[in-house]
Design a protein around this motif. Sequence first.
Motif, PDB file in Angstrom:
ATOM      1  N   ASP A 102       0.831  -1.198   0.000  1.00 34.49           N
ATOM      2  CA  ASP A 102       0.000   0.000   0.000  1.00 34.49           C
ATOM      3  C   ASP A 102       0.872   1.257   0.000  1.00 34.49           C
ATOM      4  N   SER A 134      -0.181  -8.458   1.555  1.00 35.36           N
ATOM      5  CA  SER A 134      -1.435  -7.892   1.057  1.00 35.36           C
ATOM      6  C   SER A 134      -1.141  -6.915  -0.070  1.00 35.36           C
ATOM      7  N   ALA A 148      -3.097  -4.397  -1.145  1.00 30.44           N
ATOM      8  CA  ALA A 148      -3.944  -3.216  -1.109  1.00 30.44           C
ATOM      9  C   ALA A 148      -3.190  -2.036  -1.703  1.00 30.44           C
ATOM     10  N   GLY A 149      -3.889  -1.143  -2.312  1.00 32.55           N
ATOM     11  CA  GLY A 149      -3.279   0.083  -2.822  1.00 32.55           C
ATOM     12  C   GLY A 149      -3.060   0.114  -4.314  1.00 32.55           C
ATOM     13  N   SER A 176      -5.114   0.186  -6.614  1.00 28.71           N
ATOM     14  CA  SER A 176      -6.085   1.065  -7.278  1.00 28.71           C
ATOM     15  C   SER A 176      -5.588   2.506  -7.394  1.00 28.71           C
ATOM     16  N   PRO A 190      -5.809  -9.527  -5.135  1.00 31.83           N
ATOM     17  CA  PRO A 190      -5.829  -8.185  -4.537  1.00 31.83           C
ATOM     18  C   PRO A 190      -7.264  -7.675  -4.418  1.00 31.83           C
ATOM     19  N   PRO A 191      -7.544  -6.866  -3.414  1.00 38.06           N
ATOM     20  CA  PRO A 191      -8.900  -6.308  -3.294  1.00 38.06           C
ATOM     21  C   PRO A 191      -9.238  -5.327  -4.408  1.00 38.06           C
ATOM     22  N   ASP A 192      -8.199  -4.701  -4.990  1.00 37.16           N
ATOM     23  CA  ASP A 192      -8.397  -3.735  -6.079  1.00 37.16           C
ATOM     24  C   ASP A 192      -7.265  -3.871  -7.086  1.00 37.16           C
TER      25      ASP A 192
END
Length: 853
Positions: free
Chosen positions: A665, A697, A699-700, A702, A721-723
Amino acid sequence: MADPAISFVIERTGDLLIQKIVFLKGVRRQVERLQNDLVRMRCFLKDADQRQDEDARIRNWVSEIRAAAYDAEDIIEIFASKVEMRLKETADSREEYGIKNLGEGMTTHGEELQRIRRSSPLSEDKDIVGFREITKSLVAELLKEDRNRRVVSIIGMGGAGKTTLAKKVYNHADVRERFKCRAWVCVSSSYDYKKILRSIIKQLNEMSKELLEVLEKMEEEDLERRLFQDLQDKCYLVVLDDVWTEEAWDCLAGAFPDVGTSSRLLLTSRNLDVAQHADAYRHPYELKTLGQEDSWQLFLKKALGHGANAVCPPDMEEVGREIVRRCAGLPLAITVIGGLLLGKKELKNEWEKILNDFSTYLSRSQNRVSAILELSYAELPPNLKFCFLYLGLFPEDSVISVCKLIHMWVAEGIIQKRDAKYLEETAAYDDVERLCSRNMVQVAEMTVDERIKSCRVHDLLQELAIRKAEDEYSLQIHDTRDDKISAKSRYLAVHILSRDKNHFGTSPAPLRSLLFFNTHGYEENISLSFESFRKLRVLDLENVMMYSNLPEGIGKVRLLRYLGLRRTSIGRLPHSFGCLRNLQTLDIRTTYVAMEVSNFIWKLESLRHLYARGMECDVPLKIEGLSNLQTLLGIRFDDIMHNNMITLTSLQKLGILVDRRSDIDKLCMHLSEVGSLKTLHLDGSSAISGELPQLPSLAGLSKLHHVTELKLIGKFLTMLPPDFPPNLSRLSLKFRELEYDPMPVLEKLGQLSFLKLEAVWGRQLVISRHGFHQLKFLELYLVYGLHEIEVEEGALPQLQCLRIRKCYSLEKLPEELKHISTLDALELVSMREDFISRLDADIASRIPNLRIF
């Protein structure tokens, strides 16, 4: 036509006048005068290429000017002007020799050449004509019920189409069905026995890093024994393309077992004796020239660029057919002259000029093919001439990386920017396409988005390149142990090392490029005295075993712009490396995992491309301020975080080594303002500092609005990844295991056009009708445990290519594939034999290009 060397030096001196004004103080007027003299000389050289064959005085004068121009560039680069007098004397000598003004008028070259789609090296040319009957006969011969190993031979003169025909047979559906074990290797006139054996073994086995290392260390007898064992119980087909001598066949024959499995060897050669020696019981297939109508159809496809729909304008047909008649039915001649005309306007007077020029060259050459190749070379623009001649440095039949070639061309100063925003690398790629569309260079491999990944040169064209370059650019190929390296060589390719450790003699040549090939079998340490190479721009040591580290003397090669150390044993770069302020490309992907470096990278202000597998430095590596850097691969997470990445204003491609401690992130926030960044690789595949090879993780992602291509490698990552970057168009994922089917997440990436997936999750993969609206290429690779793919009706409306590699549990293809009207290619790589045998005939028949490897 203006000489390329003169043109380059004019451009270079102009650049130096602008860029180095402070350093040229006191000699600026002399440099300007030098440039003006060169401009005037270029006027006289406009058509000297054609005239110098007629007049030895012109030929000698052109040679003098060219040598002086090179010296001028060398000396100007180190801020001196010692050749001004020499150029003045040479210019005056033109009048003394009675050489008139050769003329300034020149016809302009044709319009921009269109890109043409090319096939992979082992797939057939879509424009092939005239081989239908002989193909049927060859296929029938290979499939005959005969349990003995047999050799089937194709013979014919150079340029007759032997390799093209062999490719057509090799890819024939019936041949693929019979021979599940296949390999193709080019032997050529200067073959390397160990390299050939390795190549075949690699095609027959699933490659791993461990196997590759073992093969590199094997001697000839061990490689031969390994290949013999691999083929022992197989019904195999091996193509030996371009075998020149009986000795070459004798050397290879023992590696292919004859144990009653109905195996076949398909051999191509220019020599009838070679074919009869290989199998005295089989009459070779002699490839005759094309008939008149087949020749005409091939010419139209190449010259007009309209494929099967090519129609000649009526007023040009007479001259066109006369050009074809002069080609005498030779496919290479027709193809090359067709490529030449493709770059011209479709005007009768243009074709008539080529016909007249053809007659002139034919009167000088020994045969028609040579005349056409000479003519096609003469018609190249100056920069393309030099680009083509540079290819003569590479070994015969070698597959040449386009990316590497472009870096070398740019380093040599061959490529000029078209405008302020047009990178030299982009211009160089355009020149690769131009050479391919003129059929002076062959495409070897394409990327999925139809960019040229690698290329090769036909051996007759390579002979032309070497001959011209030896005469015009002091190029030398060192390919026998007794060769003496000329003191005048400017471009040197070492194909064989002599036993004399003093390889380059006592009087150094004015080398600009020094390239090594095929030297991995040389057991002694290679040492180079860099004191002798102060004019080098390009130094490629790939695969050279230098057991000592680079000496400090490398820092004195101040003009060096390209340094290739890939797959060497060098583990450390010396402190003096920071003096290489002109270096543009540095490839340090060595046999070591990471290269030891001092903190000097930030000093390399001209650096554009840095390829590494990690760099070890006792302090955080400084890279900020490198405003020319476009590619940075193999740098550690911590080094990135210690630098202000916004200062890398040209950075387009970034590859970072991460571990489970890496804060992705925070990384993404750090990179979010790097507006030029388009491609990001995050690699967690190797253990770093004792950590498990696992990505943290993600994240980030996006935040990376500028990134359009993303590659994630993490063997123990279990979740997506979530985004993702919002403008992502290309995605490669390589995970060890996922907890769920990733498709419901990935199909929502609305701009995705390329997806490559390697992972494990469950038995089924479902592609719904709701997603992947823009996806054009899908590859599933090593998806363990995958038994079934379900494609819903209406899904994948833009899909053009589906590639499935090593999905060993997959039972069948989805029925819906036959309803995807855009699907042009289905590639099945290393799939089980029972999967191939169960292919749905209806699906196979509806997809234009079914390729099984």
